[in-house]
Enzyme design. Structure first.
Site, PDB file in Angstrom:
ATOM      1  N   GLY A  72       0.688  -0.907  -0.040  1.00 60.48           N
ATOM      2  CA  GLY A  72       0.078   0.076   0.168  1.00 60.48           C
ATOM      3  C   GLY A  72       0.738   1.266  -0.004  1.00 60.48           C
ATOM      4  O   GLY A  72       0.490   2.252  -0.677  1.00 60.48           O
ATOM      5  N   ASN A 114      -8.113   3.767   9.321  1.00 57.80           N
ATOM      6  CA  ASN A 114      -7.622   2.491   9.449  1.00 57.80           C
ATOM      7  C   ASN A 114      -7.799   2.445  11.215  1.00 57.80           C
ATOM      8  O   ASN A 114      -7.861   1.373  11.733  1.00 57.80           O
ATOM      9  CB  ASN A 114      -6.202   2.617   9.463  1.00 57.80           C
ATOM     10  CG  ASN A 114      -5.264   3.689   9.521  1.00 57.80           C
ATOM     11  OD1 ASN A 114      -5.591   4.736   9.038  1.00 57.80           O
ATOM     12  ND2 ASN A 114      -4.393   3.644  10.303  1.00 57.80           N
ATOM     13  N   HIS A 132      -1.715  -7.403   2.623  1.00 59.21           N
ATOM     14  CA  HIS A 132      -1.876  -8.208   3.901  1.00 59.21           C
ATOM     15  C   HIS A 132      -3.095  -7.558   4.614  1.00 59.21           C
ATOM     16  O   HIS A 132      -3.021  -7.837   5.984  1.00 59.21           O
ATOM     17  CB  HIS A 132      -0.583  -7.683   4.680  1.00 59.21           C
ATOM     18  CG  HIS A 132      -0.185  -6.410   5.087  1.00 59.21           C
ATOM     19  ND1 HIS A 132      -0.271  -5.912   6.548  1.00 59.21           N
ATOM     20  CD2 HIS A 132      -0.052  -5.188   4.526  1.00 59.21           C
ATOM     21  CE1 HIS A 132       0.076  -4.781   6.618  1.00 59.21           C
ATOM     22  NE2 HIS A 132       0.056  -4.346   5.438  1.00 59.21           N
ATOM     23  N   THR A 166      11.140  -7.010 -11.998  1.00 57.41           N
ATOM     24  CA  THR A 166      10.537  -8.259 -12.405  1.00 57.41           C
ATOM     25  C   THR A 166       9.551  -8.300 -11.289  1.00 57.41           C
ATOM     26  O   THR A 166       9.796  -8.431 -10.000  1.00 57.41           O
ATOM     27  CB  THR A 166      11.918  -9.415 -12.441  1.00 57.41           C
ATOM     28  OG1 THR A 166      12.734  -8.902 -13.243  1.00 57.41           O
ATOM     29  CG2 THR A 166      11.078 -10.742 -12.572  1.00 57.41           C
ATOM     30  N   CYS A 200       2.214   6.434  25.146  1.00 58.88           N
ATOM     31  CA  CYS A 200       2.758   6.958  26.419  1.00 58.88           C
ATOM     32  C   CYS A 200       4.114   7.288  26.314  1.00 58.88           C
ATOM     33  O   CYS A 200       5.050   6.413  25.856  1.00 58.88           O
ATOM     34  CB  CYS A 200       2.396   5.915  27.374  1.00 58.88           C
ATOM     35  SG  CYS A 200       0.722   5.333  27.605  1.00 58.88           S
ATOM     36  N   GLN A 247      -7.728  -0.216   3.706  1.00 61.89           N
ATOM     37  CA  GLN A 247      -8.394  -0.914   4.726  1.00 61.89           C
ATOM     38  C   GLN A 247      -9.768  -1.538   4.394  1.00 61.89           C
ATOM     39  O   GLN A 247     -10.507  -2.250   4.985  1.00 61.89           O
ATOM     40  CB  GLN A 247      -8.568   0.037   5.934  1.00 61.89           C
ATOM     41  CG  GLN A 247      -7.429   0.199   6.660  1.00 61.89           C
ATOM     42  CD  GLN A 247      -6.981  -1.092   7.793  1.00 61.89           C
ATOM     43  OE1 GLN A 247      -7.518  -2.140   7.439  1.00 61.89           O
ATOM     44  NE2 GLN A 247      -5.904  -1.098   8.239  1.00 61.89           N
TER      45      GLN A 247
END
Length: 371
Positions: A71, A151, A201, A237, A322, A179
């Site tokens: 992506g 997302n 993925h 390729t 955090c 997404q």
């Protein structure tokens, strides 16, 4: 409690069908798909079949599909490739303040070399306003890039209406649908987009493979120069192994986008959380216009990472970071105007094809024990 995976928006496991489709290429089909001899021709056929499978899922021609490494590369090609080729028409790009870094950072790069970029605000649900888009259009505008779905919150943008607006004003439209593809129906003609990003993925294909839909007639400058692979748009390729995996994932996704069981399970999860925690839990994002698998909730007055640390068997994501005792909200929640005391308790639960009701019940029970 066994390990439970509720981070499907971060990455998905390989679908069994995808693994089976890829297996033959691990032992055979080693030829270069550009070669004209006996070793290359069958590989080229497999690559073409994969291209057709991807194109079929989003309703375009196979010649309009360019395979990429994922992506991020597809987004970079869409933005940089378009700007480099079309800057003589104008140098203005429109996007939003809640885009993925794979859009934001290329835009910032283009600004350094002369582009003018407008970053639009969003409302409390993470939606962009069509009126604000209209106000930002100039005679220099050549491209608008707005994600199909967020997302973090899963909020869906009014892509079709934005596409109509772009068409009316004569500039082109790219959407990052990383997404969305495989979760909700996506048709490039219905959405009126000129370019669309796919990430393998995110829909049960391998990492390291993606695709960019480029409507016929759109001109892009390659960002990877070399030989004339992928219709001269992306040199190198082709990775036939991973392309076959993506193709198969797109083929099976057609059967899942019309299935409402995942949406029902996500709604069940939200109802269980409301029943267990009442006003202590708040939904971030749009209640209806969101991905069917995404539930971003805040446990008010808590720190999301602390809650997840208390359930080490659970894989999910937080909406804050955090640092030395302080909590910093994600840019998305910040732009939505989520108060710190709410946003610091944000957790993104993203369900998937292999999530079960029993797992949801276990997670709710574990959260009860902590909160």
């Amino acid at each position: 409690m066994d390990k439970i995976y509720l981070d499907y928006n971060a990455s998905t496991p390989l679908a069994p069908e995808v693994i089976e489709a890829m297996k033959p290429l691990l032992e055979d089909f080693y030829g270069n798909p550009s070669a004209l001899h006996w070793a290359g021709k069958p590989v080229k056929e497999l690559l073409q079949k994969a291209r057709e499978q991807v194109a079929d899922l989003i309703g375009c021609s196979p010649r309009e599909i360019i395979f990429t490494s994922g992506g991020s590369e597809a987004n970079n090609l869409a933005l940089k490739g378009f700007y480099f080729k079309n800057q003589h028409k104008g140098k203005h790009i429109i996007t939003t303040k809640i885009e993925h870094p794979a859009i934001m950072n290329p835009c910032k790069f283009l600004e350094r070399i002369g582009a003018k970029v407008t970053y639009l605000d969003v409302d409390q649900y993470g939606k962009v306003s069509l009126e604000e888009i209209k106000k930002s259009i100039t005679t220099e505008t050549i491209l608008i890039s707005i994600m199909h779905s967020n997302n973090e919150t899963g909020t869906l943008q009014p892509i079709k209406e934005i596409g109509e607006l772009a068409e009316e004003h004569g500039f082109d439209f790219h959407t990052d649908a990383s997404q969305s593809v495989g979760k909700v129906p996506v048709n490039v003609n219905e959405l009126k987009v000129d370019m669309l990003t796919i990430a393998g993925h995110k829909l049960y294909a391998p990492k390291g493979i993606g695709a960019l839909y480029i409507r016929e007639g759109i001109q892009l400058e390659p960002i990877i120069h070399g030989a004339g692979h992928e219709f001269g748009v992306r040199a190198g390729t082709e990775n036939t192994l991973l392309a076959v995996g993506l193709g198969k994932a797109c083929e099976i996704a057609k059967h899942f986008v019309a299935d409402h069981s995942l949406k029902d399970l996500t709604n069940y999860f939200w109802n269980q959380l409301k029943e267990a925690f009442g006003d202590q839990v708040v939904l971030n994002g749009h209640l209806e216009d969101r991905l069917p698998n995404t539930l971003n909730v805040s446990f008010v007055g808590r720190v999301g990472q602390d809650l997840l640390d208390g359930i080490p068997q659970l894989a999910a994501s937080t909406g804050s970071a955090c640092h030395a005792g302080s909590v910093e909200l994600s840019p998305v929640l910040k732009e939505m105007g989520v108060p710190v005391e709410v946003g610091m308790g944000a957790i993104r639960f993203s369900l998937g094809r292999f999530t079960t009701k029993d797992e949801i019940d276990e997670v709710v029970g574990a959260l009860k024990g902590i909160v």
